[in-house]
Write an enzyme that holds these catalytic residues in place. Structure first.
Site, PDB file in Angstrom:
ATOM      1  N   LYS A 153       4.422  -2.769   0.314  1.00 37.76           N
ATOM      2  CA  LYS A 153       4.068  -1.349   0.405  1.00 37.76           C
ATOM      3  C   LYS A 153       4.630  -0.730   1.677  1.00 37.76           C
ATOM      4  O   LYS A 153       4.748  -1.381   2.707  1.00 37.76           O
ATOM      5  CB  LYS A 153       2.557  -1.179   0.362  1.00 37.76           C
ATOM      6  CG  LYS A 153       2.034  -1.224  -1.064  1.00 37.76           C
ATOM      7  CD  LYS A 153       0.611  -0.757  -1.160  1.00 37.76           C
ATOM      8  CE  LYS A 153      -0.298  -1.595  -0.314  1.00 37.76           C
ATOM      9  NZ  LYS A 153      -0.228  -3.040  -0.637  1.00 37.76           N
ATOM     10  N   GLU A 183      -2.537 -13.997  -9.375  1.00 37.63           N
ATOM     11  CA  GLU A 183      -3.551 -13.944  -8.314  1.00 37.63           C
ATOM     12  C   GLU A 183      -4.780 -13.158  -8.759  1.00 37.63           C
ATOM     13  O   GLU A 183      -4.727 -12.351  -9.702  1.00 37.63           O
ATOM     14  CB  GLU A 183      -2.966 -13.338  -7.045  1.00 37.63           C
ATOM     15  CG  GLU A 183      -2.515 -11.891  -7.188  1.00 37.63           C
ATOM     16  CD  GLU A 183      -2.498 -11.134  -5.853  1.00 37.63           C
ATOM     17  OE1 GLU A 183      -3.543 -11.103  -5.163  1.00 37.63           O
ATOM     18  OE2 GLU A 183      -1.433 -10.568  -5.529  1.00 37.63           O
TER      19      GLU A 183
HETATM   20  N1  PSU Z   1      -0.480  -5.590  -1.912  1.00 35.28           N
HETATM   21  C1  PSU Z   1      -0.877  -4.815  -2.944  1.00 35.28           C
HETATM   22  N2  PSU Z   1      -2.011  -5.105  -3.626  1.00 35.28           N
HETATM   23  C2  PSU Z   1      -2.772  -6.166  -3.285  1.00 35.28           C
HETATM   24  C3  PSU Z   1      -2.344  -6.991  -2.199  1.00 35.28           C
HETATM   25  C4  PSU Z   1      -1.209  -6.671  -1.560  1.00 35.28           C
HETATM   26  O1  PSU Z   1      -0.202  -3.861  -3.248  1.00 35.28           O
HETATM   27  O2  PSU Z   1      -3.811  -6.385  -3.916  1.00 35.28           O
HETATM   28  C5  PSU Z   1      -3.160  -8.183  -1.842  1.00 35.28           C
HETATM   29  C6  PSU Z   1      -2.439  -9.465  -2.260  1.00 35.28           C
HETATM   30  O3  PSU Z   1      -3.400 -10.390  -2.714  1.00 35.28           O
HETATM   31  C7  PSU Z   1      -1.821  -9.951  -0.964  1.00 35.28           C
HETATM   32  C8  PSU Z   1      -2.870  -9.527   0.011  1.00 35.28           C
HETATM   33  O4  PSU Z   1      -1.589 -11.334  -0.933  1.00 35.28           O
HETATM   34  O5  PSU Z   1      -3.286  -8.258  -0.427  1.00 35.28           O
HETATM   35  C9  PSU Z   1      -2.357  -9.471   1.440  1.00 35.28           C
HETATM   36  O6  PSU Z   1      -3.438  -9.211   2.267  1.00 35.28           O
HETATM   37  P1  PSU Z   1      -3.292  -9.310   3.851  1.00 35.28           P
HETATM   38  O7  PSU Z   1      -2.371  -8.195   4.225  1.00 35.28           O
HETATM   39  O8  PSU Z   1      -4.697  -9.132   4.356  1.00 35.28           O
HETATM   40  O9  PSU Z   1      -2.722 -10.652   4.141  1.00 35.28           O
END
Ligand code: PSU
Ligand code: MN
Length: 304
Positions: A160, A25
């Site tokens: 996390k 990604e």
């Molecule tokens: N968790 C991390 N680092 C990240 C992300 C998640 O520790 O960079 C990023 C990933 O791309 C994940 C996104 O798909 O955040 C999820 O975002 P949201 O919670 O806005 O859906």
């Protein structure tokens, strides 16, 4: 007719020959790591995938084109803060393509692109999940919805601890997404090797993981993905007290500054990176490297 993503020649040739490819990604580069460091990590991640015998396929939308497999110059663009890349989940791909926007794909956006390109394995850092307080905010990452109907193996270090891990695991169960612990019986919590939550299924080597993927894909109906949860290497785990302190202050900051929507994850990551004087940055990098290495090993097994 469905438009195909722009798959790089190397990735397309490898797929055509039945070789191992790992999707990667770009959001973790563009929005999860600071400028400069992100470019170093981008190269290391691709090198680790290659060292394990697979071809890396980083996903992003550039000039309105959904790209699978980036050149070094395109990685430069993804990692340059002046590019102002938009964070793209699966729902954002249509607008970004039609409007010619540059964007970095999340787990949701990347898994969708990987599936379109015929790539079945994807390595990353952390999955998005159910946020604390989701009962009121309804903040549930689209990553979970996409995993429910996209047949891609996602290798990550769990989610996390800023999220509601128990609720996240419940949604994965509802979505019929198998969750495998890699050499662990506990679901990992990104910076920490263990959360308080157990995983039911454990695999102890890449061949076992590949066997589960094959059984799931060939003998189980539906289009659900699979999650392979790989704990951060022990030597890079964050100190638990430091972690707990940053978590508490980070959650307070989100409330005080009324951070919402897609900004939540980047703001929290930055809070950890600043507050730990870079220790969380090292942890983040090493867990990503470990996950993409494992993803590559599983992809090689699947390509046998
Ligand atoms: N968790 C991390 N680092 C990240 C992300 C998640 O520790 O960079 C990023 C990933 O791309 C994940 C996104 O798909 O955040 C999820 O975002 P949201 O919670 O806005 O859906
Ligand atoms: Mn969200």
């Amino acid at each position: 007719m469905r438009t195909r993503p722009r798959v790089s020649t190397e990735v397309a040739d490898t797929l055509a020959a039945g070789g191992a490819v790992v999707a990667l990604e770009s959001t973790l580069l563009a929005h999860g790591l600071p400028a400069g460091r992100n470019r170093v990590v981008a190269d290391r991640v691709e090198a680790v995938v290659r060292a394990a015998g697979a071809v890396p396929a980083t996903v992003a939308v550039l000039d309105g084109r959904l790209m699978v497999g980036l050149t070094p110059a395109q990685l430069d663009r993804v990692c340059d803060p002046d590019s102002n890349l938009v964070k793209l989940g699966r729902r954002d791909l249509g607008p970004a393509i039609a409007l010619g926007t540059d964007g970095a794909t999340t787990v949701a956006g990347t898994a969708a692109a990987a599936d379109l390109a015929g790539i079945g394995v994807f390595g990353t850092g952390g999955l998005g999940g159910v946020h604390r307080g989701a009962r009121d905010s309804w903040d549930v990452s689209a990553d979970l919805r996409v995993l429910a109907d996209t047949p891609v193996l996602v290798v990550c270090s769990g989610v996390k601890s800023v999220l509601d891990i128990g609720a996240t695991l419940e949604v994965l169960e509802t979505s019929s997404v198998p969750v495998l612990g890699y050499r662990t019986d506990r679901f990992p919590a990104f910076y920490l090797r263990e959360s308080e939550h157990e995983v039911q299924w454990r695999v102890d080597d890449p061949a076992q993981a590949a066997a589960v993927v094959t059984a799931h894909r060939t003998q189980v109906p539906g289009r659900a993905g699979i999650l392979l949860a790989n704990p951060i290497p022990a030597e890079h785990e964050l100190d638990r007290d430091l972690h707990d302190r940053l978590l508490a202050t980070g959650l307070r900051r989100l409330a005080d500054e009324r951070v919402r929507g897609k900004d939540v994850t980047p703001v929290l990551l930055d809070h950890f990176h600043t507050g730990s004087a870079g220790a969380s940055l090292d942890a983040n990098e090493h867990l990503v490297l470990s996950n993409v290495a494992l993803a590559a090993e599983v992809a090689v097994e699947l390509a046998r």
